[in-house]
Each structure stands twice: as structure tokens, then as C-alpha cells.
Design a protein around this motif. Structure first.
Motif, PDB file in Angstrom:
ATOM      1  N   ALA A 162       0.835  -1.205   0.000  1.00 14.51           N
ATOM      2  CA  ALA A 162       0.000   0.000   0.000  1.00 14.51           C
ATOM      3  C   ALA A 162       0.872   1.259   0.000  1.00 14.51           C
ATOM      4  CB  ALA A 162      -0.931  -0.007   1.216  1.00 14.51           C
ATOM      5  N   ILE A 163       1.967   1.234   0.758  1.00 11.72           N
ATOM      6  CA  ILE A 163       2.876   2.394   0.781  1.00 11.72           C
ATOM      7  C   ILE A 163       3.515   2.572  -0.601  1.00 11.72           C
ATOM      8  CG2 ILE A 163       4.951   3.388   1.822  1.00 11.72           C
ATOM      9  CD1 ILE A 163       4.260   1.803   4.381  1.00 11.72           C
ATOM     10  N   TRP A 164       3.842   1.440  -1.255  1.00 10.01           N
ATOM     11  CA  TRP A 164       4.408   1.545  -2.616  1.00 10.01           C
ATOM     12  C   TRP A 164       3.411   2.205  -3.565  1.00 10.01           C
ATOM     13  CZ3 TRP A 164       3.087  -2.080  -6.862  1.00 10.01           C
ATOM     14  CH2 TRP A 164       3.640  -1.639  -8.068  1.00 10.01           C
ATOM     15  N   ILE A 165       2.153   1.728  -3.571  1.00  4.92           N
ATOM     16  CA  ILE A 165       1.137   2.290  -4.475  1.00  4.92           C
ATOM     17  C   ILE A 165       0.915   3.774  -4.179  1.00  4.92           C
ATOM     18  CG2 ILE A 165      -1.328   2.215  -5.070  1.00  4.92           C
ATOM     19  CD1 ILE A 165       0.136  -0.093  -6.275  1.00  4.92           C
ATOM     20  N   ALA A 166       0.829   4.122  -2.888  1.00  4.97           N
ATOM     21  CA  ALA A 166       0.574   5.523  -2.521  1.00  4.97           C
ATOM     22  C   ALA A 166       1.752   6.411  -2.929  1.00  4.97           C
ATOM     23  CB  ALA A 166       0.312   5.631  -1.016  1.00  4.97           C
ATOM     24  N   SER A 167       2.975   5.939  -2.725  1.00  6.44           N
ATOM     25  CA  SER A 167       4.132   6.787  -3.049  1.00  6.44           C
ATOM     26  C   SER A 167       4.331   6.885  -4.570  1.00  6.44           C
ATOM     27  CB  SER A 167       5.401   6.293  -2.351  1.00  6.44           C
ATOM     28  OG  SER A 167       5.608   4.923  -2.543  1.00  6.44           O
ATOM     29  N   TRP A 168       3.984   5.822  -5.294  1.00  2.04           N
ATOM     30  CA  TRP A 168       4.095   5.898  -6.771  1.00  2.04           C
ATOM     31  C   TRP A 168       3.042   6.848  -7.318  1.00  2.04           C
ATOM     32  CZ3 TRP A 168       3.339   1.499 -10.902  1.00  2.04           C
ATOM     33  CH2 TRP A 168       4.152   1.772 -12.007  1.00  2.04           C
ATOM     34  N   THR A 169       1.831   6.822  -6.698  1.00  2.00           N
ATOM     35  CA  THR A 169       0.780   7.776  -7.080  1.00  2.00           C
ATOM     36  C   THR A 169       1.223   9.207  -6.784  1.00  2.00           C
ATOM     37  OG1 THR A 169      -0.900   6.109  -6.578  1.00  2.00           O
ATOM     38  CG2 THR A 169      -1.649   8.387  -6.730  1.00  2.00           C
ATOM     39  N   ALA A 170       1.821   9.411  -5.616  1.00  2.00           N
ATOM     40  CA  ALA A 170       2.300  10.755  -5.248  1.00  2.00           C
ATOM     41  C   ALA A 170       3.402  11.207  -6.193  1.00  2.00           C
ATOM     42  CB  ALA A 170       2.797  10.757  -3.798  1.00  2.00           C
ATOM     43  N   GLN A 171       4.262  10.269  -6.607  1.00  2.00           N
ATOM     44  CA  GLN A 171       5.295  10.605  -7.605  1.00  2.00           C
ATOM     45  C   GLN A 171       4.634  11.068  -8.902  1.00  2.00           C
ATOM     46  OE1 GLN A 171       7.898   7.373  -8.990  1.00  2.00           O
ATOM     47  NE2 GLN A 171       8.131   8.509 -10.896  1.00  2.00           N
ATOM     48  N   ALA A 172       3.563  10.370  -9.309  1.00  2.00           N
ATOM     49  CA  ALA A 172       2.899  10.691 -10.576  1.00  2.00           C
ATOM     50  C   ALA A 172       2.253  12.077 -10.535  1.00  2.00           C
ATOM     51  CB  ALA A 172       1.851   9.629 -10.897  1.00  2.00           C
ATOM     52  N   VAL A 173       1.505  12.374  -9.461  1.00  3.34           N
ATOM     53  CA  VAL A 173       0.777  13.656  -9.443  1.00  3.34           C
ATOM     54  C   VAL A 173       1.728  14.840  -9.229  1.00  3.34           C
ATOM     55  CG1 VAL A 173      -1.489  12.721  -8.807  1.00  3.34           C
ATOM     56  CG2 VAL A 173       0.117  13.355  -7.000  1.00  3.34           C
ATOM     57  N   SER A 174       2.742  14.678  -8.383  1.00  4.73           N
ATOM     58  CA  SER A 174       3.683  15.791  -8.183  1.00  4.73           C
ATOM     59  C   SER A 174       4.618  15.920  -9.388  1.00  4.73           C
ATOM     60  CB  SER A 174       4.458  15.631  -6.876  1.00  4.73           C
ATOM     61  OG  SER A 174       5.093  14.372  -6.814  1.00  4.73           O
ATOM     62  N   GLY A 175       5.007  14.779  -9.974  1.00  6.75           N
ATOM     63  CA  GLY A 175       5.849  14.828 -11.169  1.00  6.75           C
ATOM     64  C   GLY A 175       5.127  15.490 -12.328  1.00  6.75           C
ATOM     65  N   HIS A 176       3.808  15.267 -12.416  1.00  8.54           N
ATOM     66  CA  HIS A 176       2.993  15.898 -13.459  1.00  8.54           C
ATOM     67  C   HIS A 176       3.047  17.421 -13.333  1.00  8.54           C
ATOM     68  CE1 HIS A 176      -1.289  17.025 -14.863  1.00  8.54           C
ATOM     69  NE2 HIS A 176      -0.502  16.987 -15.911  1.00  8.54           N
ATOM     70  N   ASN A 177       2.888  17.924 -12.099  1.00 11.00           N
ATOM     71  CA  ASN A 177       2.955  19.381 -11.884  1.00 11.00           C
ATOM     72  C   ASN A 177       4.317  19.949 -12.274  1.00 11.00           C
ATOM     73  OD1 ASN A 177       0.403  19.546 -10.795  1.00 11.00           O
ATOM     74  ND2 ASN A 177       1.126  19.138  -8.723  1.00 11.00           N
ATOM     75  N   ALA A 178       5.369  19.278 -11.802  1.00  9.90           N
ATOM     76  CA  ALA A 178       6.723  19.770 -12.083  1.00  9.90           C
ATOM     77  C   ALA A 178       6.990  19.743 -13.588  1.00  9.90           C
ATOM     78  CB  ALA A 178       7.748  18.913 -11.338  1.00  9.90           C
ATOM     79  N   TYR A 179       6.491  18.693 -14.254  1.00  9.58           N
ATOM     80  CA  TYR A 179       6.696  18.558 -15.703  1.00  9.58           C
ATOM     81  C   TYR A 179       5.980  19.672 -16.459  1.00  9.58           C
ATOM     82  CZ  TYR A 179       6.776  16.220 -20.301  1.00  9.58           C
ATOM     83  OH  TYR A 179       6.965  15.903 -21.614  1.00  9.58           O
ATOM     84  N   ASP A 180       4.716  19.938 -16.058  1.00  4.65           N
ATOM     85  CA  ASP A 180       3.950  20.984 -16.744  1.00  4.65           C
ATOM     86  C   ASP A 180       4.574  22.364 -16.527  1.00  4.65           C
ATOM     87  OD1 ASP A 180       2.163  19.439 -18.050  1.00  4.65           O
ATOM     88  OD2 ASP A 180       0.420  19.934 -16.805  1.00  4.65           O
ATOM     89  N   ALA A 181       5.083  22.602 -15.319  1.00  4.73           N
ATOM     90  CA  ALA A 181       5.731  23.898 -15.048  1.00  4.73           C
ATOM     91  C   ALA A 181       6.924  24.079 -15.978  1.00  4.73           C
ATOM     92  CB  ALA A 181       6.169  23.963 -13.584  1.00  4.73           C
ATOM     93  N   GLU A 182       7.668  23.001 -16.184  1.00  6.47           N
ATOM     94  CA  GLU A 182       8.834  23.081 -17.063  1.00  6.47           C
ATOM     95  C   GLU A 182       8.406  23.261 -18.527  1.00  6.47           C
ATOM     96  OE1 GLU A 182      11.805  20.171 -15.952  1.00  6.47           O
ATOM     97  OE2 GLU A 182      12.667  20.303 -17.963  1.00  6.47           O
ATOM     98  N   GLN A 183       7.325  22.572 -18.910  1.00  4.74           N
ATOM     99  CA  GLN A 183       6.802  22.742 -20.273  1.00  4.74           C
ATOM    100  C   GLN A 183       6.438  24.206 -20.531  1.00  4.74           C
ATOM    101  OE1 GLN A 183       7.709  19.767 -21.853  1.00  4.74           O
ATOM    102  NE2 GLN A 183       5.729  19.787 -22.891  1.00  4.74           N
ATOM    103  N   LEU A 184       5.726  24.815 -19.537  1.00  2.00           N
ATOM    104  CA  LEU A 184       5.290  26.205 -19.705  1.00  2.00           C
ATOM    105  C   LEU A 184       6.486  27.150 -19.740  1.00  2.00           C
ATOM    106  CD1 LEU A 184       2.162  26.092 -17.361  1.00  2.00           C
ATOM    107  CD2 LEU A 184       2.171  26.286 -19.863  1.00  2.00           C
ATOM    108  N   ASP A 185       7.511  26.862 -18.917  1.00  5.38           N
ATOM    109  CA  ASP A 185       8.737  27.672 -18.914  1.00  5.38           C
ATOM    110  C   ASP A 185       9.366  27.727 -20.298  1.00  5.38           C
ATOM    111  OD1 ASP A 185       8.642  28.381 -16.331  1.00  5.38           O
ATOM    112  OD2 ASP A 185      10.179  26.985 -15.613  1.00  5.38           O
ATOM    113  N   HIS A 186       9.238  26.622 -21.017  1.00  5.14           N
ATOM    114  CA  HIS A 186       9.859  26.542 -22.334  1.00  5.14           C
ATOM    115  C   HIS A 186       8.848  26.769 -23.457  1.00  5.14           C
ATOM    116  CE1 HIS A 186      12.730  24.329 -19.728  1.00  5.14           C
ATOM    117  NE2 HIS A 186      13.610  24.929 -20.489  1.00  5.14           N
ATOM    118  N   ALA A 187       7.706  27.402 -23.089  1.00  2.68           N
ATOM    119  CA  ALA A 187       6.655  27.729 -24.070  1.00  2.68           C
ATOM    120  C   ALA A 187       6.188  26.493 -24.825  1.00  2.68           C
ATOM    121  CB  ALA A 187       7.152  28.809 -25.050  1.00  2.68           C
ATOM    122  N   MET A 188       6.079  25.350 -24.069  1.00  2.00           N
ATOM    123  CA  MET A 188       5.579  24.120 -24.684  1.00  2.00           C
ATOM    124  C   MET A 188       4.249  23.747 -24.041  1.00  2.00           C
ATOM    125  SD  MET A 188       9.290  22.258 -24.799  1.00  2.00           S
ATOM    126  CE  MET A 188       8.861  20.679 -25.465  1.00  2.00           C
TER     127      MET A 188
END
Lengths: 33, 223
Positions: free
Chosen positions: B136-162
Motif C-alpha cells: 500500500a505504501i508503494w502504491i501511494a508513493s508511486w501515485t504521489a510521484q505521478a501527481v507531483s511529477g505531473h505538476n513539475a513537468y507541466d511547469a517546465e513545459q510552460l517555462d519553455h513555451a511548450m
């Protein structure tokens, strides 16, 4: 402190640290911080 | 002091975890601000950084791989054996074992947990509780990686006008799988190494090793 008491306390501390870390990261992710 | 010594292993690793997490926050903040300056953007405070998706994804990608490692190890060592390894059961003992071997039901001792004797759902839950919680801790932490990684990825996309991506879209990116697989590969190699190296190598005094004088072919013997 009884030996069993400290054992349970450490078990609880580990669970609290893990759940707090997961909850914080999930919250940050979901609200888009 | 006796009580602390009795729990030195768990307390030492708790202190190491908190100290290294603080260290990661400090150097991660410095590295984040280095990139901010390189992109002609304002640096952020340490307080802002530790509640950012950038910090969260870096922490969670490592958590998920560690908990996956232990989840698979707990599961794998039920059914798979390695002759000569102290990490393994004896060949021939694969599987969930009998109630007598596992001290369940009528075979429970006086000091056994109450749920070992209770039967039904309670005994099933206790019998699988370590795997269930670690999984359960693995599933929860992988989910948290996905949702926080998504935010960080989108911020970087916007920084580069993508174009930003959706969460399902992020799960198909090389960023998500690069973060995931770079951690998984190291965990699997380390676990396999422990199984194999402990056949021929020893550490005097460690329960992770066979006794120094134990034969190389001896399996399931802890020092």
C-alpha cells in the motif's frame, strides 16, 4: 518506560512519518503547488 | 539507556532518514534556484521549495522504489529460493507453509498475537499484513510521484513555451518512466546482489550474513 511501550511508540512514529510524508506529497501534487 | 539500546536499529535509521531528508531539501533548494537563475527567473525560499512539486517528486520517486523492492522481496521469498543464501528458505520449503509451521489457530502459542489464533479474516489479515502495508505504501508513493511529477513537468513545459500535458498524458512521458525505472533497476540489482553475494561472502556478527564458518551451500542460516 516498559519495553513493549517503547516498541509500540517507535512503530507508531514510523507509521506517522510515512503517512505524513505520503499525505504531504499527495496534497502538493493534487493542488498543483 | 537500556531501552534506547534495545531499539538502536530503528532509532538510528529514523535519525539518518530525517537528517538526509533535511540535507536533500537544502541541496535540492540550491539546485532549483541555480536553474531559476539560469532561466532568468526569481529564486524561491527554502520554505516554498519544501512544499513544491519539484521536491515532492524527487522524494517520492525514491520512496516508491524502496517500498516496491521490499514488497517484491517479501512476496518473492515466499515462493522462490536460492540455495546457499541466508536470505532464502531451504529449497523444498517454497510456499505459504502449514498452520503448524506458522503457529496459527490451535498451533498458536501463549504469547502469539490474538489474531494468530482467531481464524477467519483476522488471521488472514495478520498473516499478510506486512505485504499489504508495504504494498500500500508503494502504491501511494508511486501515485504521489505521478501527481507531483505531473505538476513539475507541466511547469517546465510552460517555462519553455511548450504545451502542458494531462495526468494520463504524463504517465506516458519519458520523464515519468525515466524517474521510475532509474530507481527500480538499482533496487533490483541491490536485492539480487544481497541474495547472491551472501552465498560466498560473510559479515561476522550480522544477521544478514551466515555465520563466518557456515558452509557455502548452507541455506537459510543466519549468523
Amino acid at each position: 518506560v516498559r519495553a513493549g511501550g517503547l516498541m509500540r511508540a517507535i512503530f507508531a512514529i514510523y507509521l506517522v512519518v510515512i503517512v505524513a510524508g505520503l499525505a504531504a506529497a499527495l496534497t502538493i501534487g493534487v493542488i498543483g503547488h | 539507556m537500556r531501552a534506547l539500546r534495545d531499539h538502536g536499529l530503528s532509532l538510528a535509521f529514523l535519525v539518518l532518514f530525517l537528517a538526509t531528508l533535511a540535507g536533500q531539501a537544502l541541496v535540492g533548494h540550491a539546485d532549483f534556484n541555480r536553474l531559476q537563475v539560469a532561466h532568468q527567473q526569481d529564486p524561491i525560499s527554502l520554505g516554498r521549495y519544501v512544499v513544491s512539486s519539484d521536491f515532492a517528486v524527487d522524494v517520492m520517486e525514491n520512496w516508491q522504489s524502496e517500498y516496491l523492492q521490499f514488497t517484491l522481496y517479501i512476496l518473492g521469498t515466499i515462493w522462490l529460493v536460492q540455495r546457499g543464501s541466508p536470505e532464502s528458505k531451504e529449497p523444498g520449503q517454497e510456499g505459504r507453509e502449514s498452520d503448524e509451521e506458522q503457529q496459527l489457530g490451535e498451533h498458536a502459542g501463549e504469547d502469539s498475537p490474538a489474531w494468530a489464533r482467531a481464524g477467519g479474516l483476522r488471521t488472514w489479515l495478520l498473516s499478510n499484513s506486512l505485504l499489504l502495508v508495504m504494498g500500500a505504501i508503494w502504491i501511494a508513493s508511486w501515485t504521489a510521484q505521478a501527481v507531483s511529477g505531473h505538476n513539475a513537468y507541466d511547469a517546465e513545459q510552460l517555462d519553455h513555451a511548450m504545451e502542458p500535458v494531462s495526468l494520463p498524458g504524463y504517465l506516458a512521458t519519458s520523464d515519468f518512466w525515466n524517474r521510475t525505472l532509474q530507481n527500480w533497476q538499482s533496487e533490483f540489482l541491490a536485492v539480487g546482489s544481497m541474495v547472491v553475494l551472501s552465498i560466498y561472502l560473510r559479515q561476522r556478527g550480522s544477521p544478514e550474513s551466515k555465520p563466518v564458518g557456515a558452509p557455502h551451500h548452507a541455506t537459510s542460516v543466519e549468523g
